[in-house]
Design an enzyme around this catalytic site. Structure first.
Site, short mmCIF file in Angstrom:
data_model
loop_
_atom_site.label_atom_id
_atom_site.label_comp_id
_atom_site.label_asym_id
_atom_site.label_seq_id
_atom_site.Cartn_x
_atom_site.Cartn_y
_atom_site.Cartn_z
N TYR A 34 -81.88 24.09 75.95
CA TYR A 34 -82.18 23.49 77.26
C TYR A 34 -83.65 23.06 77.32
O TYR A 34 -83.97 21.91 77.62
CB TYR A 34 -81.88 24.49 78.39
CG TYR A 34 -82.55 24.11 79.70
CD1 TYR A 34 -82.09 23.01 80.44
CD2 TYR A 34 -83.65 24.82 80.20
CE1 TYR A 34 -82.72 22.63 81.64
CE2 TYR A 34 -84.27 24.46 81.39
CZ TYR A 34 -83.80 23.36 82.10
OH TYR A 34 -84.41 22.99 83.27
N LYS A 63 -85.39 19.31 77.55
CA LYS A 63 -86.27 18.88 78.66
C LYS A 63 -87.63 18.45 78.09
O LYS A 63 -88.24 17.48 78.56
CB LYS A 63 -86.45 20.00 79.69
CG LYS A 63 -85.20 20.33 80.49
CD LYS A 63 -84.71 19.21 81.40
CE LYS A 63 -85.60 18.94 82.58
NZ LYS A 63 -84.97 17.96 83.52
N THR A 71 -89.37 21.12 83.88
CA THR A 71 -89.41 22.58 84.00
C THR A 71 -90.63 23.17 83.29
O THR A 71 -91.14 22.58 82.33
CB THR A 71 -88.12 23.17 83.37
OG1 THR A 71 -88.26 24.58 83.28
CG2 THR A 71 -87.87 22.62 81.98
N ASP A 72 -91.03 24.35 83.73
CA ASP A 72 -92.12 25.06 83.03
C ASP A 72 -91.64 25.62 81.69
O ASP A 72 -92.46 26.03 80.86
CB ASP A 72 -92.68 26.18 83.91
CG ASP A 72 -91.66 27.25 84.28
OD1 ASP A 72 -90.47 27.08 83.96
OD2 ASP A 72 -92.06 28.26 84.90
N GLU A 73 -90.30 25.61 81.46
CA GLU A 73 -89.80 26.20 80.21
C GLU A 73 -90.20 25.40 78.97
O GLU A 73 -90.09 25.89 77.85
CB GLU A 73 -88.27 26.34 80.27
CG GLU A 73 -87.84 27.25 81.39
CD GLU A 73 -86.43 27.80 81.25
OE1 GLU A 73 -85.84 27.69 80.18
OE2 GLU A 73 -85.95 28.35 82.25
P1 NAD Z 1 -77.98 21.61 88.73
O1 NAD Z 1 -77.28 21.94 87.46
O2 NAD Z 1 -77.67 22.39 89.96
O3 NAD Z 1 -77.74 20.07 89.10
C1 NAD Z 1 -77.78 19.05 88.14
C2 NAD Z 1 -77.02 17.86 88.69
O4 NAD Z 1 -77.09 16.82 87.71
C3 NAD Z 1 -75.54 18.16 88.96
O5 NAD Z 1 -75.14 17.66 90.20
C4 NAD Z 1 -74.83 17.42 87.83
O6 NAD Z 1 -73.52 16.96 88.18
C5 NAD Z 1 -75.78 16.27 87.57
N1 NAD Z 1 -75.60 15.76 86.20
C6 NAD Z 1 -75.56 16.48 85.07
N2 NAD Z 1 -75.29 15.70 84.02
C7 NAD Z 1 -75.18 14.42 84.51
C8 NAD Z 1 -74.89 13.18 83.92
N3 NAD Z 1 -74.66 13.07 82.60
N4 NAD Z 1 -74.85 12.09 84.71
C9 NAD Z 1 -75.06 12.20 86.05
N5 NAD Z 1 -75.32 13.36 86.66
C10 NAD Z 1 -75.38 14.46 85.91
O7 NAD Z 1 -79.52 21.67 88.37
P2 NAD Z 1 -80.78 21.92 89.31
O8 NAD Z 1 -81.12 23.36 89.26
O9 NAD Z 1 -80.57 21.27 90.60
O10 NAD Z 1 -81.90 21.15 88.47
C11 NAD Z 1 -82.25 19.81 88.77
C12 NAD Z 1 -83.40 19.39 87.88
O11 NAD Z 1 -84.53 20.22 88.10
C13 NAD Z 1 -83.08 19.48 86.39
O12 NAD Z 1 -83.65 18.37 85.75
C14 NAD Z 1 -83.78 20.76 85.95
O13 NAD Z 1 -84.16 20.69 84.59
C15 NAD Z 1 -84.98 20.77 86.87
N6 NAD Z 1 -85.53 22.10 87.17
C16 NAD Z 1 -84.72 23.09 87.64
C17 NAD Z 1 -85.28 24.31 87.97
C18 NAD Z 1 -84.43 25.44 88.52
O14 NAD Z 1 -84.92 26.55 88.64
N7 NAD Z 1 -83.18 25.22 88.86
C19 NAD Z 1 -86.65 24.54 87.80
C20 NAD Z 1 -87.44 23.48 87.30
C21 NAD Z 1 -86.88 22.27 86.99
O1 TDX Z 2 -76.93 37.35 84.67
C1 TDX Z 2 -78.14 37.15 84.43
N1 TDX Z 2 -78.94 38.23 84.18
C2 TDX Z 2 -80.26 38.11 83.86
O2 TDX Z 2 -80.94 39.12 83.63
C3 TDX Z 2 -78.74 35.84 84.41
C4 TDX Z 2 -77.90 34.62 84.69
C5 TDX Z 2 -80.07 35.73 84.11
N2 TDX Z 2 -80.81 36.84 83.81
C6 TDX Z 2 -82.26 36.68 83.51
C7 TDX Z 2 -82.61 35.61 82.50
C8 TDX Z 2 -83.95 35.11 82.99
O3 TDX Z 2 -85.00 35.92 82.49
O4 TDX Z 2 -82.86 36.27 84.73
C9 TDX Z 2 -83.89 35.30 84.50
C10 TDX Z 2 -83.55 34.03 85.24
O5 TDX Z 2 -82.42 33.47 84.60
P1 TDX Z 2 -81.78 32.08 85.09
O6 TDX Z 2 -81.48 32.20 86.55
O7 TDX Z 2 -80.67 31.75 84.16
O8 TDX Z 2 -83.01 31.09 84.96
P2 TDX Z 2 -83.93 30.69 83.70
O9 TDX Z 2 -83.24 30.92 82.42
O10 TDX Z 2 -85.27 31.36 83.89
O11 TDX Z 2 -84.06 29.11 83.94
C11 TDX Z 2 -84.23 28.59 85.28
O12 TDX Z 2 -85.54 28.26 85.56
C12 TDX Z 2 -86.12 27.14 84.94
C13 TDX Z 2 -83.33 27.36 85.49
O13 TDX Z 2 -82.00 27.68 85.13
C14 TDX Z 2 -83.82 26.18 84.72
O14 TDX Z 2 -83.04 25.02 85.02
C15 TDX Z 2 -85.24 25.93 85.09
O15 TDX Z 2 -85.76 24.87 84.33
#
Ligand code: NAD
Ligand code: TDX
Length: 350
Positions: free
Chosen positions: A153, A157, A128-130
């Site tokens: 989180y 990461k 992630t960019d975080e």
């Molecule tokens: P998600 O929470 O929707 O999915 C995560 C999956 O991993 C789930 O199916 C969960 O059951 C599985 N998992 C969790 N713990 C586990 C364990 N101990 N053993 C086996 N499986 C396990 O998350 P996502 O949004 O699909 O994110 C996927 C990846 O991408 C993550 O590594 C996250 O850090 C990265 N990522 C997400 C975003 C975003 O915006 N969602 C952005 C950048 C990077």
């Molecule tokens: O109810 C809400 N209200 C609100 O204002 C929620 C859930 C979030 N927010 C804000 C927080 C953040 O500034 O919106 C923005 C986006 O929040 P999230 O959807 O929780 O995402 P963020 O915290 O930015 O992280 C996401 O992007 C990077 C993913 O959850 C991560 O897994 C990924 O790595």
């Protein structure tokens, strides 16, 4: 070739499998997931019918189980999505993040080290960019930006990224890392801003906006992220890191307003009625102000360009949630309800 996809029942992993399994019929895909709260095998129901797909339930925090997995399904490529992924949950309960994101990644790296002789295999780490922390009003993250994570989180990461690089340098493991900005699209668990806002708006429930809604995220449609991962696997340099983002910087309040407009257009409801649901709530502790990605390296070295603008991707997403009621109902009947009660009950107006 055998491709092991961890977290393939979650949001991005299932989109990755849905795109990849029909396309790469000459490869065998093994979806590895422990089926936690964010997982749903319905996400890959169609894909699961393919003969080149298999599912194995494994918790990556269990080192013996991971070892058995590598023994039984020896991979040539690991695409590692599995993680605890929600920042707010990491604030409420950080331990699971340390276990899965750090120890789980460590277990996978150990298995790669054990089962892959030198020159074999590729470990693609999805990050992630975080990890870079927060930007001020200007600038963008490059691959040279120092790590400065804010939440449990993002710290977990960041630690996993460091472990992956350490295994490349110390043991010569073939690795690549992608650090992507915020994703949105089908199958996203409605704890994250975009699906939560869509579903609450459909139900005419309050739309919670943290603080003043001025925090900025750089949004990328999930399929564009999945294509970027393949672009890096196929064309990225060994051991290299690539930032992934679509140049879609939007303030949270404008994301929520845009969803209200699109939902009004798609359903015939009055936009003003939906906008009236916006509710400012207590801010997230340690809330990063702004993320923005400089994806120059990815575009130059891996020939990737995103296909969706924020407007087109968000419209597709709104339509998906409107037309997949069975999926939404199933999610709502489970952990989702508990989480909403925990996270929003005590969030008073700032
Ligand atoms: P998600 O929470 O929707 O999915 C995560 C999956 O991993 C789930 O199916 C969960 O059951 C599985 N998992 C969790 N713990 C586990 C364990 N101990 N053993 C086996 N499986 C396990 O998350 P996502 O949004 O699909 O994110 C996927 C990846 O991408 C993550 O590594 C996250 O850090 C990265 N990522 C997400 C975003 C975003 O915006 N969602 C952005 C950048 C990077
Ligand atoms: O109810 C809400 N209200 C609100 O204002 C929620 C859930 C979030 N927010 C804000 C927080 C953040 O500034 O919106 C923005 C986006 O929040 P999230 O959807 O929780 O995402 P963020 O915290 O930015 O992280 C996401 O992007 C990077 C993913 O959850 C991560 O897994 C990924 O790595």
């Amino acid at each position: 070739m055998q491709v092991l996809v961890t977290g393939g029942a979650g949001f991005i992993g299932s989109n990755f499998l849905n795109l990849s399994v029909p396309r790469y019929r000459d490869r065998r895909f093994v979806n590895v997931d422990h089926l936690g709260y964010a997982a749903n095998l319905a996400n890959v129901a169609e894909t699961a019918k393919s003969p080149n797909y298999a599912f194995v339930r494994v918790d990556i925090t269990d080192a013996d189980a991971v070892d058995r997995l590598f023994h039984d399904h020896p991979p040539d490529l690991v695409v590692h999505f599995a993680a605890e992924s929600h920042v707010d949950r990491s604030i409420v309960g950080p331990r699971a993040f340390v276990r899965t994101n750090i120890e789980g990644t460590f277990n996978l790296l150990e298995a790669c080290r054990k089962y892959w002789p030198k020159g074999r295999g590729l470990f693609h780490h999805v990050s992630t960019d975080e990890v870079y922390g927060s930007l001020g009003e200007s600038g963008a993250f490059t691959e040279a930006t120092p790590y400065d994570p804010s939440s449990p989180y993002s710290a977990s990461k960041a630690a996993s990224d460091h472990l992956v690089r350490a295994y490349a340098r110390t043991y010569g493991l073939a690795t690549k890392i992608t650090n992507c900005s915020n994703n949105y699209g089908p199958y996203q668990f409605p704890e994250k801003l975009i699906p939560l806002t869509i579903l609450n708006a459909i139900d005419r429930k309050p739309l919670p906006v943290y603080g003043k809604g001025l925090n900025v995220r750089d949004w990328l449609y999930v399929e564009d992220h999945c294509e970027a991962i393949w672009a890096v696997i196929d064309h990225g340099g060994p051991g290299r890191t690539y930032n992934v983002g679509g140049n879609n910087e939007v303030r949270n309040i404008d994301v929520v307003r845009q969803i209200c407009r699109l939902l009004a257009e798609e359903t015939g409801q009055r936009e003003d009625d939906l906008l009236a649901l916006i509710s400012y709530v207590t801010d997230r502790p340690g809330h990063d102000l702004r993320y923005a990605i400089d994806a120059t390296r990815l575009k130059a070295e891996c020939r990737w360009t995103p296909q969706e603008t924020f407007e087109t991707g968000l419209r597709r997403t709104v339509r998906w949630y409107l037309s997949n009621k069975a999926w939404v109902d199933e999610v709502r009947s489970g952990d989702y309800r508990k989480w909403i009660a925990t996270n929003y009950a005590d969030r008073t107006q700032p």
